[in-house]
Design a protein around this motif. Structure first.
Motif, PDB file in Angstrom:
ATOM      1  N   SER A 106       1.435  -3.521  22.512  1.00  0.00           N
ATOM      2  CA  SER A 106       1.659  -3.642  24.085  1.00  0.00           C
ATOM      3  C   SER A 106       1.642  -4.972  24.464  1.00  0.00           C
ATOM      4  N   ILE A 107       2.411  -5.235  25.810  1.00  0.00           N
ATOM      5  CA  ILE A 107       2.388  -6.304  26.463  1.00  0.00           C
ATOM      6  C   ILE A 107       1.832  -6.132  27.861  1.00  0.00           C
ATOM      7  N   ILE A 108       0.786  -6.941  28.548  1.00  0.00           N
ATOM      8  CA  ILE A 108       0.339  -6.730  29.820  1.00  0.00           C
ATOM      9  C   ILE A 108       0.851  -7.911  30.466  1.00  0.00           C
ATOM     10  N   VAL A 109       1.380  -7.986  31.624  1.00  0.00           N
ATOM     11  CA  VAL A 109       1.796  -8.940  32.529  1.00  0.00           C
ATOM     12  C   VAL A 109       1.160  -8.662  33.906  1.00  0.00           C
ATOM     13  N   GLY A 110       0.402  -9.663  34.329  1.00  0.00           N
ATOM     14  CA  GLY A 110      -0.369  -9.580  35.590  1.00  0.00           C
ATOM     15  C   GLY A 110      -0.024 -10.770  36.401  1.00  0.00           C
ATOM     16  N   GLY A 111      -0.177 -10.563  37.839  1.00  0.00           N
ATOM     17  CA  GLY A 111       0.168 -11.662  38.590  1.00  0.00           C
ATOM     18  C   GLY A 111      -0.723 -11.660  39.958  1.00  0.00           C
ATOM     19  N   GLY A 112      -1.642 -12.648  40.354  1.00  0.00           N
ATOM     20  CA  GLY A 112      -2.309 -13.013  41.517  1.00  0.00           C
ATOM     21  C   GLY A 112      -3.377 -11.604  41.256  1.00  0.00           C
ATOM     22  N   MET A 113      -3.370 -10.941  42.614  1.00  0.00           N
ATOM     23  CA  MET A 113      -4.465  -9.905  42.682  1.00  0.00           C
ATOM     24  C   MET A 113      -3.672  -8.534  42.212  1.00  0.00           C
ATOM     25  N   GLY A 114      -2.812  -8.652  41.126  1.00  0.00           N
ATOM     26  CA  GLY A 114      -2.456  -7.509  40.519  1.00  0.00           C
ATOM     27  C   GLY A 114      -3.182  -7.563  39.309  1.00  0.00           C
ATOM     28  N   ILE A 115      -3.998  -8.523  38.937  1.00  0.00           N
ATOM     29  CA  ILE A 115      -4.570  -8.937  37.405  1.00  0.00           C
ATOM     30  C   ILE A 115      -5.765  -8.085  37.392  1.00  0.00           C
ATOM     31  N   GLY A 179       6.003  -2.405  22.078  1.00  0.00           N
ATOM     32  CA  GLY A 179       6.588  -0.981  22.119  1.00  0.00           C
ATOM     33  C   GLY A 179       6.301  -0.357  23.584  1.00  0.00           C
ATOM     34  N   GLN A 180       5.398  -1.132  24.337  1.00  0.00           N
ATOM     35  CA  GLN A 180       5.237  -0.684  25.849  1.00  0.00           C
ATOM     36  C   GLN A 180       4.882  -1.846  26.404  1.00  0.00           C
ATOM     37  N   VAL A 181       5.378  -2.064  27.772  1.00  0.00           N
ATOM     38  CA  VAL A 181       4.886  -2.994  28.729  1.00  0.00           C
ATOM     39  C   VAL A 181       4.210  -2.336  29.745  1.00  0.00           C
ATOM     40  N   PHE A 182       3.168  -3.175  30.383  1.00  0.00           N
ATOM     41  CA  PHE A 182       2.317  -2.910  31.527  1.00  0.00           C
ATOM     42  C   PHE A 182       2.504  -4.048  32.421  1.00  0.00           C
ATOM     43  N   LYS A 199      16.327  -5.176  29.288  1.00  0.00           N
ATOM     44  CA  LYS A 199      17.174  -6.036  28.497  1.00  0.00           C
ATOM     45  C   LYS A 199      16.671  -6.057  27.066  1.00  0.00           C
ATOM     46  N   HIS A 200      15.079  -5.874  26.926  1.00  0.00           N
ATOM     47  CA  HIS A 200      14.757  -5.980  25.444  1.00  0.00           C
ATOM     48  C   HIS A 200      14.324  -4.495  25.060  1.00  0.00           C
ATOM     49  N   ASN A 201      14.871  -3.432  25.970  1.00  0.00           N
ATOM     50  CA  ASN A 201      14.917  -2.090  25.241  1.00  0.00           C
ATOM     51  C   ASN A 201      13.434  -1.680  25.143  1.00  0.00           C
ATOM     52  N   MET A 202      12.534  -2.140  26.109  1.00  0.00           N
ATOM     53  CA  MET A 202      11.057  -1.726  25.775  1.00  0.00           C
ATOM     54  C   MET A 202      10.599  -0.887  27.213  1.00  0.00           C
ATOM     55  N   PRO A 203       9.973   0.099  27.172  1.00  0.00           N
ATOM     56  CA  PRO A 203       9.611   0.925  28.378  1.00  0.00           C
ATOM     57  C   PRO A 203       8.682   0.011  29.093  1.00  0.00           C
ATOM     58  N   ILE A 204       8.415   0.577  30.335  1.00  0.00           N
ATOM     59  CA  ILE A 204       7.729  -0.384  30.983  1.00  0.00           C
ATOM     60  C   ILE A 204       7.113   0.566  32.257  1.00  0.00           C
ATOM     61  N   GLN A 205       5.648   0.704  32.555  1.00  0.00           N
ATOM     62  CA  GLN A 205       5.053   0.961  33.667  1.00  0.00           C
ATOM     63  C   GLN A 205       4.472  -0.148  34.402  1.00  0.00           C
ATOM     64  N   VAL A 206       4.718   0.122  35.814  1.00  0.00           N
ATOM     65  CA  VAL A 206       4.507  -1.208  36.845  1.00  0.00           C
ATOM     66  C   VAL A 206       3.580  -0.288  37.727  1.00  0.00           C
ATOM     67  N   SER A 207       2.463  -0.960  38.196  1.00  0.00           N
ATOM     68  CA  SER A 207       1.471  -0.380  39.175  1.00  0.00           C
ATOM     69  C   SER A 207       2.044  -1.253  40.439  1.00  0.00           C
ATOM     70  N   VAL A 245       1.335   3.930  39.646  1.00  0.00           N
ATOM     71  CA  VAL A 245       2.030   3.597  38.568  1.00  0.00           C
ATOM     72  C   VAL A 245       3.160   4.348  38.447  1.00  0.00           C
ATOM     73  N   PHE A 246       4.397   3.577  38.241  1.00  0.00           N
ATOM     74  CA  PHE A 246       5.899   4.357  37.989  1.00  0.00           C
ATOM     75  C   PHE A 246       6.263   3.659  36.651  1.00  0.00           C
ATOM     76  N   SER A 247       7.360   4.504  36.308  1.00  0.00           N
ATOM     77  CA  SER A 247       8.181   3.693  35.418  1.00  0.00           C
ATOM     78  C   SER A 247       8.946   2.735  35.999  1.00  0.00           C
ATOM     79  N   GLY A 248       9.078   1.628  35.490  1.00  0.00           N
ATOM     80  CA  GLY A 248       9.729   0.516  35.973  1.00  0.00           C
ATOM     81  C   GLY A 248      11.306   0.651  35.918  1.00  0.00           C
TER      82      GLY A 248
END
Length: 255
Positions: A106-115, A179-182, A199-207, A245-248
């Motif tokens: 998995s890849i986790i991407v956080g920004g600011g108070m979303g961390i 295989g998954q991005v959060f 673009k990179h064919n990776m499923p993503i969940q966004v909060s 949380v939704f599918s991006g």
């Protein structure tokens, strides 16, 4: 099922200017809480009737921890509470992240108070997870993520910390695969990460971080446009009840 209770404060500290970390003894909430869910915290001054929704940062057997920034009267009141004070709380609320199987990278991407909401998620993923954290200036909570034994990379728009630029710049620069991005953070960041993942064919969940009032889906004030796979048109869904949380891939970002 959510719980309403009056919880004692176990620890409460300012981890950087204007950002506070509060641990609450709330075993009923901790027992069922999942990564990505949130609680409603009620200001001690009852003239401020509206509770404040704050995402769970971490969960233990008998307590839950939140990290919040002072943004108004309610959060200012929270910051003045001390250890062993009591505060009214309801939760866990919302739908959190869906965890992949233990073999998924998995890849986790956080920004600011979303961390902060991503810490408990990271704890429950396998160690073959890459974590990208973006800040405007001074990083916070980086040690909490580093203690998990995962690869953590930092982006700062200041020249003093890690990669210079946004977390999106960092993501594009290193181009990790998984295989998954959060992701959790500002809306524009979530949109950019979702475009990159598609673009990179990776499923993503966004909060999502939309403003909430009631926190239980009654006021309809936190709607976002979502187009489910196979459906012809979008519809409004409630961040507090249907999310956060939704599918991006399903969020309608620019209509």
């Amino acid at each position: 099922m959510n719980t309403y209770c009056t919880a004692p404060i176990i620890n409460h500290e300012e981890i950087m200017s204007g950002v506070w970390k509060m641990e609450l003894a709330a075993p009923e909430i901790a027992r069922t809480a999942k990564p990505g869910q949130f609680i409603q915290l009620y200001p001690p001054d009852e003239r401020n009737l509206l509770a404040r929704p704050i995402s769970l940062s971490s969960v233990s057997e008998k307590s839950v921890t939140i990290v919040y920034r002072i943004a108004g009267k309610g959060t200012k009141q929270f910051s003045q509470l001390k250890k062993n004070n009591y505060i009214r709380v309801m939760g866990p609320l919302g739908n959190g992240f869906t965890l992949p199987d233990k073999t998924t990278r998995s890849i986790i991407v956080g920004g600011g108070m979303g961390i902060p909401p991503l810490l408990e998620l990271a704890k429950q993923l396998n160690r073959n997870t890459e974590i990208l954290l973006g800040y405007r200036d001074i990083p916070f909570m980086t040690e909490d993520f580093q203690k998990l034994g995962m690869k953590v990379q930092i982006a700062s728009q200041s020249e003093n910390y890690g990669f210079q630029g946004t977390v999106i710049d960092l993501l594009k620069n290193i181009a990790p695969s998984a295989g998954q991005v959060f992701a959790c953070g500002p809306r524009q960041m979530l949109y950019s990460v979702s475009i990159w993942a598609k673009k990179h064919n990776m499923p993503i969940q966004v909060s999502m971080e939309e403003r909430m009032a009631c926190g239980i889906g009654a006021c309809l004030g936190c709607g976002v446009k979502v187009r489910k796979h196979g459906e012809p048109d979008w519809k409004y869904m409630r961040v507090c009840k249907d999310g956060p949380v939704f599918s991006g891939e399903e969020v309608v970002w620019n209509e």
